[in-house]
Design an enzyme around this catalytic site. Structure first.
Site, PDB file in Angstrom:
ATOM      1  N   CYS A 330       0.953  -1.867  -0.164  1.00 48.27           N
ATOM      2  CA  CYS A 330       0.069  -0.377   0.038  1.00 48.27           C
ATOM      3  C   CYS A 330       1.183   1.399  -0.411  1.00 48.27           C
ATOM      4  O   CYS A 330       1.605   1.239  -1.130  1.00 48.27           O
ATOM      5  CB  CYS A 330      -1.049   0.299   0.865  1.00 48.27           C
ATOM      6  N   HIS A 427      -3.871  -5.697   0.835  1.00 46.44           N
ATOM      7  CA  HIS A 427      -3.562  -5.991   2.203  1.00 46.44           C
ATOM      8  C   HIS A 427      -3.579  -7.247   2.237  1.00 46.44           C
ATOM      9  O   HIS A 427      -4.994  -8.014   1.893  1.00 46.44           O
ATOM     10  CB  HIS A 427      -4.556  -4.847   3.488  1.00 46.44           C
TER      11      HIS A 427
END
Length: 481
Positions: A330, A427
């Site tokens: 991310c 994630h």
């Protein structure tokens, strides 16, 4: 039965774990039970099935209840972006970004959302177990409170106060809390719990009786230290790796100042072949690291500056020269590129920041947040990967021609020509057992073959057993109204 609330005599006294254990104990008794936290402050968020976000601790508590996480379980989530300001998420969606000093003006409208979510949970379940935030002893924050006594009184929920004996001064924690509370607030407290005791519990008998005598509150037990707590998803990034066995191959993660969604690391921390090291400010990246993880961040450009201030950019360059591997997730993925541009000032002052240049990609921040659960296929192995995305910004560039994964056939992430630098927005990738094993083995790290999900389930069962053995769980649940 209706609801009971666990508040703390201080921060980090173990409220989240106590609520998770009570949730599992109540579920084993046959109750339909749900967790609830009116207000949480955390950058470690979970994505719900309906595309909202809540605190990661409430997602674990939902698992303890056998439920899917829902936005009503944590209607107000504060996500710090700077030292003085935070993003305000209401019932799963971003409302605004505000400074701490201005947040109080929002609380009256936020209480409505809190009570609305609580009412829906109460209507759907036999029992709701509520977690407070911080401590009700912070009486300077009492006006407009929606997290502790303000909520308890508005919803008429009885409170049990938890104290942390491990940090010392637990007698003063609990008696002092009663001393500073408004009498009407103190009247909401129905008893106390002593948490995190190490050693012979009987040695505290006299102190326990003293608290009961001074406060008039009954005690519901002294809970010894739960040695398996490190196997549950961590609420604080610096708790990761605590309790791990030494001797594994080193995986180093940078403890960024605005680290976010670091639950990616929980399955790695649980692997016996991995020595997970959180590299804190002022520390160098270990030269022995096989893999360096740059985690998510709530402020990518701000944490790029923070990373450079620690000299970690120099350490990373040396790590790569030695043949080391780097994984950016991310915000960490965005940092690996050539530039991170924020022309509209979404995360801070408008501008462009040079990235680490380890991937040939560039990121532009955009107003729309991508917030979704994701099923993907690992491009190299074809193994299934499940996780979630929670980010702003779009990343493009030549290294995207070598994707990390495929989502419905579309490329996700990027890999360098050497194959040793990987970036992904996904994630939770390491929760997939087969993928985690293959990934670790590609680094020469032996995988255990254990199931991460089964390990968390077993630990929740052990936690409930531990609480049943040392606390008056039946008495606690009987307080609910």
């Amino acid at each position: 039965m209706s609801a009971i609330m666990i508040q703390g005599a201080g921060s980090n006294v173990g409220k989240s774990m106590l609520v998770a254990g009570l949730c599992r104990a109540a579920r084993r008794r046959g109750f339909s039970v749900a967790p609830f936290k009116p207000q949480n402050m955390s950058n470690n968020a979970a994505v719900t099935a309906d595309g909202g976000e809540i605190g990661r601790a409430q997602a674990l508590q939902a698992l303890a209840c056998g439920l899917e996480p829902m936005v009503d379980m944590n209607p107000i989530l504060l996500k710090p972006e700077t030292d003085v300001g935070a993003q305000v998420v209401v019932q799963g969606k971003r409302l605004t970004t505000t400074k701490a000093r201005d947040y109080a003006a929002l609380k009256p409208q936020l209480m409505g959302a809190v009570l609305e979510s609580f009412a829906r949970l109460k209507a759907a379940h036999d029992l709701v177990i509520v977690e407070g935030a911080g401590s009700p002893a912070e009486v300077n924050l009492r006006a407009g409170d929606i997290a502790n006594m303000g909520f308890a009184r508005a919803a008429d929920v009885p409170v049990v106060l938890a104290g942390d004996i491990d940090r010392g001064g637990v007698i003063a924690q609990i008696i002092g809390t009663q001393a500073v509370l408004d009498p009407a607030d103190a009247a909401m407290i129905s008893g106390f719990i002593i948490n995190k005791f190490r050693g012979d519990v009987s040695l505290f008998d006299e102190g326990y009786r003293l608290i009961e005598a001074r406060t008039g509150w009954p005690g519901f037990g002294t809970l010894p230290w739960f040695g398996l707590a490190h196997r549950l998803p961590a609420e604080d990034a610096l708790d990761l790796g605590s309790g791990r066995s030494e001797g594994g191959l080193t995986v180093a993660c940078l403890a960024l100042s605005r680290i976010a969604n670091f639950d990616d690391l929980d399955p790695l921390a649980a692997e016996p072949g991995v020595d997970l090291v959180m590299v804190t400010p002022g520390q160098p990246i270990p030269a022995t690291a096989r893999l360096v993880v740059i985690p998510g961040s709530k402020s990518t450009r701000g944490d790029l500056a923070f990373l450079r201030d620690q000299g970690w950019d120099i350490d990373l360059a040396a790590h790569v020269r030695r043949g080391g591997h780097v994984l950016g997730i991310c915000g960490g993925y965005q940092m690996l590129g050539r530039t991170v541009a924020d022309p509209d000032g979404i995360e801070g002052a408008p501008g462009t920041t040079p990235g680490l240049g380890l991937l040939d990609v560039e990121t532009v921040m955009t107003p729309d947040k991508r917030l979704t659960r994701t099923r993907a296929t690992h491009a190299a192995t074809g193994l299934a990967v499940e996780g979630y995305e929670i980010h702003i910004g779009k990343t493009e560039g030549p290294d995207r021609a070598r994707p990390f994964a495929l989502i419905d056939g579309a490329p996700e992430g990027a890999i360098s020509a050497s194959g040793r630098i990987i970036g992904s927005y996904l994630h939770g990738m390491f929760s997939a057992d087969a993928f985690r094993a293959a990934f670790l083995e590609s680094l020469g790290i032996p995988a255990s073959g254990q199931s991460h999900g089964a390990g968390v389930e077993a630990t929740l069962e052990a936690l409930a057993d531990h609480m049943e053995a040392h606390l008056d769980v039946a008495g606690l649940l009987a307080l609910a109204r």
